[in-house]
Design a protein around this motif. Structure first.
Motif, PDB file in Angstrom:
ATOM      1  N   LEU A  28      35.140  39.842  49.549  1.00  0.00           N
ATOM      2  CA  LEU A  28      35.974  38.743  49.082  1.00  0.00           C
ATOM      3  C   LEU A  28      36.864  39.171  47.923  1.00  0.00           C
ATOM      4  CD1 LEU A  28      33.380  35.802  49.192  1.00  0.00           C
ATOM      5  CD2 LEU A  28      35.298  36.189  50.753  1.00  0.00           C
ATOM      6  N   LEU A  29      36.322  39.978  47.014  1.00  0.00           N
ATOM      7  CA  LEU A  29      37.125  40.466  45.893  1.00  0.00           C
ATOM      8  C   LEU A  29      38.284  41.336  46.381  1.00  0.00           C
ATOM      9  CD1 LEU A  29      34.460  41.341  43.170  1.00  0.00           C
ATOM     10  CD2 LEU A  29      36.307  39.675  42.977  1.00  0.00           C
ATOM     11  N   ILE A  30      38.002  42.213  47.353  1.00  0.00           N
ATOM     12  CA  ILE A  30      39.050  43.071  47.895  1.00  0.00           C
ATOM     13  C   ILE A  30      40.133  42.224  48.576  1.00  0.00           C
ATOM     14  CG2 ILE A  30      39.562  44.854  49.606  1.00  0.00           C
ATOM     15  CD1 ILE A  30      36.769  45.992  49.067  1.00  0.00           C
ATOM     16  N   MET A  31      39.704  41.224  49.355  1.00  0.00           N
ATOM     17  CA  MET A  31      40.664  40.357  50.030  1.00  0.00           C
ATOM     18  C   MET A  31      41.470  39.531  49.040  1.00  0.00           C
ATOM     19  SD  MET A  31      40.450  41.152  53.149  1.00  0.00           S
ATOM     20  CE  MET A  31      41.525  39.859  53.768  1.00  0.00           C
ATOM     21  N   ASP A  32      40.847  39.124  47.945  1.00  0.00           N
ATOM     22  CA  ASP A  32      41.580  38.395  46.905  1.00  0.00           C
ATOM     23  C   ASP A  32      42.677  39.280  46.313  1.00  0.00           C
ATOM     24  OD1 ASP A  32      40.214  36.061  47.180  1.00  0.00           O
ATOM     25  OD2 ASP A  32      38.827  36.409  45.526  1.00  0.00           O
ATOM     26  N   CYS A  33      42.349  40.541  46.043  1.00  0.00           N
ATOM     27  CA  CYS A  33      43.346  41.458  45.490  1.00  0.00           C
ATOM     28  C   CYS A  33      44.503  41.664  46.464  1.00  0.00           C
ATOM     29  CB  CYS A  33      42.688  42.799  45.150  1.00  0.00           C
ATOM     30  SG  CYS A  33      41.498  42.725  43.787  1.00  0.00           S
ATOM     31  N   ILE A  34      44.174  41.813  47.748  1.00  0.00           N
ATOM     32  CA  ILE A  34      45.226  41.978  48.755  1.00  0.00           C
ATOM     33  C   ILE A  34      46.096  40.727  48.830  1.00  0.00           C
ATOM     34  CG2 ILE A  34      45.671  42.263  51.225  1.00  0.00           C
ATOM     35  CD1 ILE A  34      43.155  43.987  51.369  1.00  0.00           C
ATOM     36  N   GLY A  79      31.414  27.412  41.532  1.00  0.00           N
ATOM     37  CA  GLY A  79      31.220  26.408  40.496  1.00  0.00           C
ATOM     38  C   GLY A  79      32.487  25.627  40.185  1.00  0.00           C
ATOM     39  N   VAL A  80      32.321  24.586  39.376  1.00  0.00           N
ATOM     40  CA  VAL A  80      33.421  23.666  39.092  1.00  0.00           C
ATOM     41  C   VAL A  80      34.484  24.309  38.201  1.00  0.00           C
ATOM     42  CG1 VAL A  80      34.034  21.467  38.016  1.00  0.00           C
ATOM     43  CG2 VAL A  80      31.929  21.655  39.350  1.00  0.00           C
ATOM     44  N   VAL A  81      34.055  24.987  37.140  1.00  0.00           N
ATOM     45  CA  VAL A  81      35.015  25.524  36.163  1.00  0.00           C
ATOM     46  C   VAL A  81      35.953  26.550  36.790  1.00  0.00           C
ATOM     47  CG1 VAL A  81      35.258  26.796  33.998  1.00  0.00           C
ATOM     48  CG2 VAL A  81      33.514  25.031  34.211  1.00  0.00           C
ATOM     49  N   PRO A  82      35.447  27.614  37.450  1.00  0.00           N
ATOM     50  CA  PRO A  82      36.387  28.549  38.078  1.00  0.00           C
ATOM     51  C   PRO A  82      37.217  27.912  39.182  1.00  0.00           C
ATOM     52  CG  PRO A  82      34.126  29.070  38.706  1.00  0.00           C
ATOM     53  CD  PRO A  82      34.053  28.060  37.613  1.00  0.00           C
ATOM     54  N   ALA A 150      34.147  33.719  38.049  1.00  0.00           N
ATOM     55  CA  ALA A 150      33.324  33.570  39.243  1.00  0.00           C
ATOM     56  C   ALA A 150      32.494  34.809  39.543  1.00  0.00           C
ATOM     57  CB  ALA A 150      34.214  33.231  40.441  1.00  0.00           C
ATOM     58  N   TYR A 151      33.096  35.993  39.398  1.00  0.00           N
ATOM     59  CA  TYR A 151      32.431  37.217  39.852  1.00  0.00           C
ATOM     60  C   TYR A 151      31.985  38.142  38.729  1.00  0.00           C
ATOM     61  CZ  TYR A 151      34.035  35.985  44.527  1.00  0.00           C
ATOM     62  OH  TYR A 151      34.255  35.337  45.710  1.00  0.00           O
ATOM     63  N   ARG A 152      32.667  38.116  37.601  1.00  0.00           N
ATOM     64  CA  ARG A 152      32.300  38.995  36.497  1.00  0.00           C
ATOM     65  C   ARG A 152      32.320  38.221  35.173  1.00  0.00           C
ATOM     66  NH1 ARG A 152      31.133  41.368  40.312  1.00  0.00           N
ATOM     67  NH2 ARG A 152      31.574  43.538  40.933  1.00  0.00           N
TER      68      ARG A 152
END
Length: 256
Positions: A28-34, A79-82, A150-152
């Motif tokens: 998902l992170l890789i796809m987000d970057c793309i 989550g709600v915040v991100p 969300a991830y880091r």
């Protein structure tokens, strides 16, 4: 009991989807970057090569919606915040991308999308392009912040925060309540979502918790806010001074 059984399939589907996202976080992170790179390309193309063609505008609009939709889908389960930060960011990025394809038609804004015209750009044209660029990069910054949260989330923590091992040890002595799968003795009663049994002020802050501490049949358990618990035999543990719920934070060390 019927209420608890009817909510079980929904909980199962939600848990399954969340587990799938958790297993594919790197993908998902890789796809987000793309997706972000493609959105940046669309923004540069629209700003540098303005062409007012309805077919091109519709294609860019649809493609941008797909890309920002994927980014939001990869964040919303965290989550709600991100999620709130992300949706604001992707809206800004999308609007900045399609703005050059729908220029104002009033006399103040000449049709600067028409080719082969020899006139200097007005201040209104320059302002529109600057606003589009600022909106895009503001949205990009908000999307980057939401992905980090969300991830880091550790990147945003203070350096002197408790170590993850120490934080986990605090809660390891409490068993996790598994939505009526593990019952004590022969207890059998109507179930309800844990957050539905909370006070209104608790539900405003529930996004902070991964688990809340509650006594169920006299034994302390860690309970998911969306989990199912017995209606009559559940008592939440609260801080004596603030009166807030005690529980395991969703982002350890970030929220006190």
């Amino acid at each position: 009991m019927a209420e608890g059984l009817s909510g079980a399939p929904k909980q199962f589907v939600f848990s399954g989807a969340k587990a799938w996202f958790a297993r594919h976080q790197q993908t998902l992170l890789i796809m987000d970057c793309i997706s972000i790179i493609l959105l940046l390309f669309l923004h540069i193309f629209g700003s540098s090569v303005p062409v007012f063609v309805p077919v091109v505008a519709n294609f860019v609009n649809a493609f941008a919606i797909v890309l920002v939709g994927f980014i939001f889908a990869s964040i919303v389960w965290k989550g709600v915040v991100p999620s709130v930060i992300c949706i604001l960011g992707v809206v800004l990025m999308h609007n900045a991308i399609i703005l050059p394809y729908y220029p104002p038609t009033g006399p103040t804004f000449p049709d600067f999308m028409v080719k082969n015209q020899d006139f200097s750009r007005s201040s209104a044209q320059v302002s529109a392009q600057v606003a589009s660029t600022m909106h895009f990069f503001l949205g990009l910054g908000m999307v980057a912040l939401s992905i980090t949260l969300a991830y880091r989330p550790g990147f945003l923590f203070a350096k002197n925060r408790p170590r993850q091992e120490e934080y986990e040890d605090i809660w390891s002595k409490y068993p996790i309540w598994y939505d009526n799968i593990k019952l004590i003795g022969s207890h059998n009663e109507q179930l309800a979502q844990a957050k539905s049994l909370m006070e209104e002020k608790d539900r405003y802050l529930i996004w902070r918790y991964e688990y809340v501490l509650a006594y169920i049949y006299g034994t302390a358990h860690l309970v998911r806010p969306e989990g199912l618990v017995p209606k009559k035999d559940t008592r939440f543990v609260r801080d004596e001074k603030s009166g807030l719920l005690i529980g395991k934070a969703r982002y350890p060390g970030y929220f006190a």
